[in-house]
Structure formats: C-alpha cells, structure tokens
Design an enzyme around this catalytic site. Structure first.
Site, mmCIF file in Angstrom:
data_model
loop_
_atom_site.group_PDB
_atom_site.id
_atom_site.type_symbol
_atom_site.label_atom_id
_atom_site.label_comp_id
_atom_site.label_asym_id
_atom_site.label_seq_id
_atom_site.Cartn_x
_atom_site.Cartn_y
_atom_site.Cartn_z
ATOM 1 N N LEU A 1 0.853 -1.191 0.000
ATOM 2 C CA LEU A 1 0.000 0.000 0.000
ATOM 3 C C LEU A 1 0.891 1.244 0.000
ATOM 4 C CD1 LEU A 1 -2.555 -1.229 2.681
ATOM 5 C CD2 LEU A 1 -2.898 -1.152 0.193
ATOM 6 N N HIS B 1 7.323 -10.447 8.134
ATOM 7 C CA HIS B 1 8.065 -10.824 6.931
ATOM 8 C C HIS B 1 8.853 -12.108 7.224
ATOM 9 C CE1 HIS B 1 10.018 -10.336 3.094
ATOM 10 N NE2 HIS B 1 11.161 -10.652 3.673
ATOM 11 N N THR C 1 6.142 1.307 6.580
ATOM 12 C CA THR C 1 6.287 2.666 6.051
ATOM 13 C C THR C 1 6.095 2.569 4.534
ATOM 14 O OG1 THR C 1 8.669 2.349 5.814
ATOM 15 C CG2 THR C 1 7.912 3.361 7.869
ATOM 16 N N GLU D 1 8.142 2.773 2.224
ATOM 17 C CA GLU D 1 9.191 1.964 1.598
ATOM 18 C C GLU D 1 9.036 0.502 2.044
ATOM 19 O OE1 GLU D 1 14.045 1.728 1.374
ATOM 20 O OE2 GLU D 1 13.138 3.419 2.413
ATOM 21 N N ASP E 1 9.115 -3.064 3.369
ATOM 22 C CA ASP E 1 9.925 -3.851 4.314
ATOM 23 C C ASP E 1 11.058 -3.057 4.972
ATOM 24 O OD1 ASP E 1 8.397 -6.153 3.843
ATOM 25 O OD2 ASP E 1 9.719 -6.858 2.244
ATOM 26 N N GLU F 1 7.311 -16.915 13.107
ATOM 27 C CA GLU F 1 6.198 -16.000 12.793
ATOM 28 C C GLU F 1 5.036 -16.088 13.777
ATOM 29 O OE1 GLU F 1 5.016 -15.616 8.638
ATOM 30 O OE2 GLU F 1 6.700 -16.855 8.069
#
Ligand code: GAR
Length: 211
Positions: free
Chosen positions: A97, A113, A150, A152, A154, A184
């Site tokens: 996004l 991630h 953010t 940018e 990852d 995770e």
C-alpha cells in the site's frame, strides 16, 4: 473496556498468522487489543473462513477491482478509518500500500516478513520466493521479522526478530513451515501485545521495547 484497541488484520491467503493472532486472543495474550475486523484482498482467501469461524467481522477489498495501487490504497485508507483501526496488522497481506495509507497510520501498521530483514526483503520477496532466495544463497540461518510499515517496502522500524536454522535438505516449503512454526506465529502475536500495551516507542527509526 472502552480504551481497548481495535485491531484490523489484512490478509490475502491461508491465514495461519491470523490464526496465531486469534489463538493468542483466545488465551488473553493480545493485551489491551482485540481483533475487530479482517479485510481480505482476495475473495477466496481461506483466512476469511478462519475469521468467520471465530465470529470476527469480515470484509473484502478486492485488489483486482482497482486499476492501480493508488486507488486501491485510497479505498483501503477509507475502510480502515471506517473500522476505527487503532492497529493494522498485515498477516500474509500481499499488496504494497502507498503513502496514502502509511501517512494516515504512522507507526500503527505492522507487518510480518518471513526472513531476517534486511536480508531477502523488498519488492518481489514474498511468500515462497523469500525462502527460495534464502536457499539459493545458502544461508545457514533465516527467520522472521515484525516491523512497522512505512511507504518503503519492508524498511520500517524493526520490532521483533527470531532466527531459525536452515537444514541441509530444506525445500522452500519445509523452510517456510519451520519459520512459520518457530518464529512468525510467536513473534507476530507478541508484537501485537506489546503494541496494544503501549510498550513500543520509535526513536530515530528504531524501536525501543519497554517491557
Ligand atoms: C507468511 O509466511 C508471511 O510471513 C508471508 O506470507 C506467508 C503468509 O502465510 N508474508 C509475506 O511474504 C509478506 N511480504 P499465512 O497467510 O498463512 O499467514
């Protein structure tokens, strides 16, 4: 409790990380937060089934209904505002996004991630592609990272990381499974709990955890 934080979870696929969040919530381990809505970018995401099975409100915002990232991001921003999101969690959410969303929710969106950032991350590194790249490089450890989102990809402040051993005979699939199970599904709910209990501060692009 009126000061409970509304957690909105964004999903695109199987939703095992969503399941880990639901399980943590059922064990009262999300601190001052509760999952109030799940939004899927794909109509057939199995994650929606998991939400429904647990009585959690489901919505869809289908990526392919929008001509570009910009219009999709605007629609997502509006939906998140409508849902009064205090925290947005990307749990296997496969769309990047833009700043229209990130500026509206600064340090209020977190992503999991499946690698140790800054390795194997950025555009194109998602799902099994990440594990394939790690095996091709021959790394002996990989792992998972939870970070703030953010504009940018990852690159936002890192909240938690956990290392996982790579085995000689791993395939992308076996490595993915081990990283999910050992990293995770543990660090994502933990990071959500820390956020909801106001224990994360961001200073100069880095996080400080006040446990
Ligand atoms: C997880 O391994 C997650 O870390 C990864 O996709 C998988 C989703 O699984 N996310 C990314 O690659 C984002 N760049 P799930 O739907 O079962 O949670």
């Amino acid at each position: 409790m009126s000061n409970m934080k509304n957690i909105v979870v964004l999903v695109s696929g199987g939703g095992t990380n969503l399941q880990a969040l639901i399980d943590a919530q059922n064990r009262n381990e999300l601190g001052n937060g509760r999952i109030t809505c799940v939004i899927a970018s794909k109509a057939d995401a199995y994650a929606l089934e998991r939400a429904r099975n647990n009585g959690i409100k489901c919505r869809t915002l289908i990526r392919k209904d929008y001509p570009d990232i910009s219009s999709y991001s605007e629609a997502m921003r509006d939906m998140l505002i409508e849902e009064k999101a205090d925290l947005v969690v990307y749990a296997g959410f496969m769309t990047i996004l833009n700043e229209k969303v990130c500026d509206e929710f600064p340090n209020k969106m977190i992503n999991v991630h499946p690698a140790l950032i800054p390795s194997f991350c950025g555009k194109g590194f998602y799902g099994l592609h990440v594990h394939k790249a790690a095996l091709e490089k021959g790394v002996k450890v990989s792992g998972a990272t939870v970070h703030f989102v953010t504009a940018e990809c990852d690159a936002g402040p890192i909240i938690l990381q956990k290392a996982v051993e790579v085995m000689e005979n791993d395939t992308p699939e076996t490595l993915q499974k081990r990283i999910m199970e050992q990293a995770e599904w543990k660090i994502l709910p933990k990071a959500v709990q820390l956020f909801c209990d106001d224990k994360i501060t961001v200073v100069n692009g880095r996080t400080i955890i006040n446990e």
